[in-house]
Motif scaffolding. Structure first.
Motif, PDB file in Angstrom:
ATOM      1  N   ALA A  56      60.441  51.663  62.754  1.00 33.98           N
ATOM      2  CA  ALA A  56      59.791  50.617  63.693  1.00 33.98           C
ATOM      3  C   ALA A  56      58.751  49.705  62.943  1.00 33.98           C
ATOM      4  CB  ALA A  56      59.125  51.087  64.909  1.00 33.98           C
ATOM      5  N   LYS A  57      57.711  50.393  62.118  1.00 36.14           N
ATOM      6  CA  LYS A  57      56.577  49.823  61.528  1.00 36.14           C
ATOM      7  C   LYS A  57      57.383  48.933  60.134  1.00 36.14           C
ATOM      8  CE  LYS A  57      52.646  50.608  60.370  1.00 36.14           C
ATOM      9  NZ  LYS A  57      51.254  50.404  60.653  1.00 36.14           N
ATOM     10  N   GLY A  58      58.461  49.462  59.734  1.00 34.52           N
ATOM     11  CA  GLY A  58      58.866  48.911  58.575  1.00 34.52           C
ATOM     12  C   GLY A  58      58.256  49.112  57.229  1.00 34.52           C
ATOM     13  N   ARG A  59      57.739  50.434  57.058  1.00 34.63           N
ATOM     14  CA  ARG A  59      57.121  50.819  56.094  1.00 34.63           C
ATOM     15  C   ARG A  59      57.893  51.159  54.877  1.00 34.63           C
ATOM     16  NH1 ARG A  59      51.860  54.398  57.459  1.00 34.63           N
ATOM     17  NH2 ARG A  59      50.322  52.660  57.975  1.00 34.63           N
ATOM     18  N   PRO A  60      57.784  50.637  53.789  1.00 35.51           N
ATOM     19  CA  PRO A  60      58.627  50.844  52.649  1.00 35.51           C
ATOM     20  C   PRO A  60      58.296  52.330  51.980  1.00 35.51           C
ATOM     21  CG  PRO A  60      56.961  49.459  51.939  1.00 35.51           C
ATOM     22  CD  PRO A  60      56.736  49.433  53.311  1.00 35.51           C
ATOM     23  N   ASN A 147      51.030  47.385  63.770  1.00 35.27           N
ATOM     24  CA  ASN A 147      51.465  46.350  63.141  1.00 35.27           C
ATOM     25  C   ASN A 147      52.635  46.561  62.275  1.00 35.27           C
ATOM     26  OD1 ASN A 147      48.783  47.575  61.743  1.00 35.27           O
ATOM     27  ND2 ASN A 147      50.085  46.795  60.080  1.00 35.27           N
ATOM     28  N   ARG A 148      53.508  45.451  61.866  1.00 36.25           N
ATOM     29  CA  ARG A 148      54.437  45.587  60.848  1.00 36.25           C
ATOM     30  C   ARG A 148      53.703  46.085  59.544  1.00 36.25           C
ATOM     31  NH1 ARG A 148      59.715  43.419  61.775  1.00 36.25           N
ATOM     32  NH2 ARG A 148      60.052  44.041  59.736  1.00 36.25           N
ATOM     33  N   SER A 149      54.447  46.559  58.673  1.00 37.53           N
ATOM     34  CA  SER A 149      53.723  47.045  57.422  1.00 37.53           C
ATOM     35  C   SER A 149      53.207  45.713  56.559  1.00 37.53           C
ATOM     36  CB  SER A 149      54.965  47.735  56.433  1.00 37.53           C
ATOM     37  OG  SER A 149      54.265  48.114  55.296  1.00 37.53           O
ATOM     38  N   GLY A 150      51.882  45.679  56.061  1.00 38.86           N
ATOM     39  CA  GLY A 150      51.574  44.615  55.351  1.00 38.86           C
ATOM     40  C   GLY A 150      50.961  43.649  56.117  1.00 38.86           C
ATOM     41  N   HIS A 151      50.774  43.608  57.537  1.00 38.26           N
ATOM     42  CA  HIS A 151      50.368  42.667  58.442  1.00 38.26           C
ATOM     43  C   HIS A 151      48.897  43.281  58.742  1.00 38.26           C
ATOM     44  CE1 HIS A 151      54.191  40.523  59.902  1.00 38.26           C
ATOM     45  NE2 HIS A 151      54.049  40.722  58.358  1.00 38.26           N
ATOM     46  N   VAL A 152      47.982  42.500  59.376  1.00 39.96           N
ATOM     47  CA  VAL A 152      46.745  42.831  59.940  1.00 39.96           C
ATOM     48  C   VAL A 152      46.725  43.962  61.109  1.00 39.96           C
ATOM     49  CG1 VAL A 152      45.459  41.091  58.910  1.00 39.96           C
ATOM     50  CG2 VAL A 152      46.230  40.863  61.202  1.00 39.96           C
ATOM     51  N   SER A 153      45.845  44.791  61.297  1.00 41.52           N
ATOM     52  CA  SER A 153      45.926  45.558  62.446  1.00 41.52           C
ATOM     53  C   SER A 153      45.894  44.889  63.844  1.00 41.52           C
ATOM     54  CB  SER A 153      44.920  46.547  62.339  1.00 41.52           C
ATOM     55  OG  SER A 153      44.897  47.498  61.486  1.00 41.52           O
ATOM     56  N   PRO A 154      46.420  45.167  65.093  1.00 42.27           N
ATOM     57  CA  PRO A 154      46.367  44.436  66.341  1.00 42.27           C
ATOM     58  C   PRO A 154      45.283  44.955  67.198  1.00 42.27           C
ATOM     59  CG  PRO A 154      48.113  45.957  66.218  1.00 42.27           C
ATOM     60  CD  PRO A 154      47.556  46.219  65.058  1.00 42.27           C
ATOM     61  N   ALA A 162      54.094  40.477  69.048  1.00 44.85           N
ATOM     62  CA  ALA A 162      54.551  39.655  67.913  1.00 44.85           C
ATOM     63  C   ALA A 162      55.040  40.354  66.726  1.00 44.85           C
ATOM     64  CB  ALA A 162      53.265  38.714  67.622  1.00 44.85           C
ATOM     65  N   ASP A 163      54.455  41.720  66.667  1.00 42.95           N
ATOM     66  CA  ASP A 163      55.004  42.327  65.142  1.00 42.95           C
ATOM     67  C   ASP A 163      55.886  43.259  65.549  1.00 42.95           C
ATOM     68  OD1 ASP A 163      53.137  41.371  63.361  1.00 42.95           O
ATOM     69  OD2 ASP A 163      52.541  43.218  62.900  1.00 42.95           O
ATOM     70  N   LEU A 164      55.971  43.854  66.627  1.00 46.29           N
ATOM     71  CA  LEU A 164      56.951  44.863  66.891  1.00 46.29           C
ATOM     72  C   LEU A 164      57.868  44.658  68.074  1.00 46.29           C
ATOM     73  CD1 LEU A 164      54.606  47.987  66.184  1.00 46.29           C
ATOM     74  CD2 LEU A 164      56.186  47.034  64.685  1.00 46.29           C
ATOM     75  N   GLY A 165      57.863  43.457  68.745  1.00 50.28           N
ATOM     76  CA  GLY A 165      58.754  43.164  69.891  1.00 50.28           C
ATOM     77  C   GLY A 165      60.046  43.538  69.305  1.00 50.28           C
ATOM     78  N   GLY A 166      61.101  44.000  70.138  1.00 51.09           N
ATOM     79  CA  GLY A 166      62.305  43.978  69.666  1.00 51.09           C
ATOM     80  C   GLY A 166      62.398  45.537  69.029  1.00 51.09           C
ATOM     81  N   GLU A 225      47.832  50.081  52.026  1.00 52.95           N
ATOM     82  CA  GLU A 225      49.269  50.460  52.607  1.00 52.95           C
ATOM     83  C   GLU A 225      49.880  51.519  51.725  1.00 52.95           C
ATOM     84  OE1 GLU A 225      51.307  49.752  55.310  1.00 52.95           O
ATOM     85  OE2 GLU A 225      49.925  48.790  56.243  1.00 52.95           O
ATOM     86  N   ALA A 226      49.232  51.538  50.356  1.00 55.96           N
ATOM     87  CA  ALA A 226      49.819  52.685  49.626  1.00 55.96           C
ATOM     88  C   ALA A 226      48.740  53.143  48.574  1.00 55.96           C
ATOM     89  CB  ALA A 226      51.010  52.345  48.725  1.00 55.96           C
ATOM     90  N   PRO A 227      47.902  53.624  49.183  1.00 60.51           N
ATOM     91  CA  PRO A 227      46.647  54.273  48.248  1.00 60.51           C
ATOM     92  C   PRO A 227      47.136  55.268  47.464  1.00 60.51           C
ATOM     93  CG  PRO A 227      46.680  55.352  50.604  1.00 60.51           C
ATOM     94  CD  PRO A 227      47.866  54.571  50.647  1.00 60.51           C
ATOM     95  N   LEU A 228      46.424  54.971  46.213  1.00 56.45           N
ATOM     96  CA  LEU A 228      46.815  55.918  45.082  1.00 56.45           C
ATOM     97  C   LEU A 228      45.782  57.069  45.190  1.00 56.45           C
ATOM     98  CD1 LEU A 228      47.282  53.563  42.169  1.00 56.45           C
ATOM     99  CD2 LEU A 228      49.242  55.009  43.180  1.00 56.45           C
ATOM    100  N   ALA A 229      46.124  58.177  45.289  1.00 54.16           N
ATOM    101  CA  ALA A 229      44.926  59.055  45.414  1.00 54.16           C
ATOM    102  C   ALA A 229      45.203  60.658  44.552  1.00 54.16           C
ATOM    103  CB  ALA A 229      44.875  59.698  46.776  1.00 54.16           C
ATOM    104  N   PRO A 230      44.540  60.458  43.432  1.00 56.95           N
ATOM    105  CA  PRO A 230      44.833  61.493  42.599  1.00 56.95           C
ATOM    106  C   PRO A 230      43.933  62.891  42.809  1.00 56.95           C
ATOM    107  CG  PRO A 230      43.514  59.950  41.390  1.00 56.95           C
ATOM    108  CD  PRO A 230      44.067  59.228  42.768  1.00 56.95           C
ATOM    109  N   GLY A 231      44.310  63.766  42.243  1.00 53.29           N
ATOM    110  CA  GLY A 231      43.146  64.957  42.429  1.00 53.29           C
ATOM    111  C   GLY A 231      43.085  65.444  43.796  1.00 53.29           C
ATOM    112  N   MET A 232      41.979  65.778  44.170  1.00 51.70           N
ATOM    113  CA  MET A 232      41.770  66.536  45.470  1.00 51.70           C
ATOM    114  C   MET A 232      42.396  66.046  46.689  1.00 51.70           C
ATOM    115  SD  MET A 232      37.832  67.278  46.915  1.00 51.70           S
ATOM    116  CE  MET A 232      37.630  65.580  47.212  1.00 51.70           C
TER     117      MET A 232
END
Ligand code: TXA
Ligand code: MG
Length: 329
Positions: A56-60, A147-154, A162-166, A225-232
């Motif tokens: 639903a979020k359209g997260r890639p 929100n849809r992926s990449g949009h600001v938080s509602p 507006a973002d997720l209707g339908g 949206e896609a934090p790179l998080a190495p290590g711990m």
């Protein structure tokens, strides 16, 4: 594609809360207000429900999600709290603080919701509607911002619509949120570390802790949206066994991550086979992804051969994760 749904926007009366709880318990997704921003909720213990949420979020890609719970007792059933985490939970919950802590043994949250990690983000929202839904559901609720992926938080139900209707069944309209920015995220996996600034000020957290927060190294901070998080704080589950993608046939000594009804040639000789979805269903495949990778990693094979997964709907996120897991470390 996701079928076009008739999204209902409802005021938070008893009937609407009951409908939200019913929808969630049946594996559906519901948008609801918290004190920070609107969340898109799903039963965190149901992998297929969590897969529908990502769709639903359209997260890639599959970012780990925050598990929302009613109180500290419910949070402690999911995760291990050290002294710092206890102090912060007692000082700020319910409220706009998310704690990243080690998952407890037997934590019922689906691997997809935590993106296969050994850690889990937990938060107790300070909002009557969120609390009433949690009280009815009696399970942790996975909820990213609605929100849809990449949009600001509602911060209003209209933003969500507006973002997720339908794309979702139900939005509970509790008016504008009071805090308006997302929760502050602090990892308590050693020296407490600020992963995302948010609704609770750093100073207030440092005062409660009696010491300063460590800053997240560049590239680790959450909120992207896609934090790179190495290590711990690795935000990507990585199997130890190398992956071989788009495998058409299985070589001797390999394990197989299959997809669909027709197995790759040589599957009969595989050290172990796990099928993401025999019927070729991408929602089922997403729900199985991390647990199947883990099972194959434990098989002691030289390589995990991975059959092709179609690059559509959730297939894009599945392939994103497989590509990260296959890239040399
Ligand atoms: O205020 C909020 O936190 C809102 C409301 C709905 O509660 N939720 C929210 O969720 O902002 P979301 O998914 O938009 O952001 C959660 C962030 C993501 O950046 C994710 O990478 C990070 O939390 N996160 C989740 N689990 C994590 C983990 N185990 N380790 C590190 N970061 C994690
Ligand atoms: Mg978000």
């Amino acid at each position: 594609m996701t079928a076009q749904l008739a999204t209902r926007v409802a005021k938070p009366d008893a009937a609407a809360i009951a409908a939200a709880v019913r929808t969630l318990a049946a594996g559906g997704v519901v948008a609801f207000p918290t004190e920070t921003v609107y969340g898109l909720g799903a039963d965190a213990t149901n992998g297929a429900a969590v897969a529908r949420l990502y769709e639903a979020k359209g997260r890639p890609s599959f970012n780990p999600l925050i598990a929302h719970v009613a109180d500290l007792a419910a949070a402690r059933a999911l995760a291990r709290f050290d002294a710092d985490a206890m102090r912060l939970a007692e000082a700020f919950w319910p409220g706009p603080l998310t704690l990243v802590v080690p998952k407890a043994a037997g934590c019922p949250v689906s691997e997809l919701a935590t993106a296969g990690l050994e850690t889990i983000a937990v938060r107790v929202p300070n909002h009557a509607v969120a609390q009433r839904i949690l009280a009815g559901l009696r399970r942790p609720m996975a909820a990213p911002s609605a929100n849809r992926s990449g949009h600001v938080s509602p911060t209003t139900a209209a933003h969500v619509l507006a973002d997720l209707g339908g794309r979702i069944d139900l939005i509970i309209d509790g008016g504008a949120t009071s805090v308006g920015v997302e929760s502050t995220i602090v990892a308590c996996l050693g020296a407490p570390m600020l992963l995302r600034p948010g609704g609770v000020a750093r100073e207030a957290i440092e005062y409660a802790l009696g010491r300063q927060l460590v800053d997240a190294p560049a590239g680790v901070a959450a909120g992207a949206e896609a934090p790179l998080a190495p290590g711990m704080l690795a935000s990507h589950y990585a199997p130890r066994t190398p992956l071989r993608l788009n495998a058409e046939r299985v070589e001797r000594g390999e394990a197989l991550l299959a997809f669909g009804p027709k197995l790759a040639a040589g599957a009969g000789d595989a050290a172990r086979v796990q099928n993401l979805s025999e019927r070729g269903d991408l929602i089922e495949a997403a729900a199985n992804l991390f647990s199947h990778l883990r099972a194959l990693d434990a098989a002691g094979a030289k390589t995990i051969a991975v059959m092709p997964v179609p690059q559509q709907n959730l297939g894009e996120a599945i392939n994103d994760r497989l590509m990260r897991a296959a890239s040399p470390r």
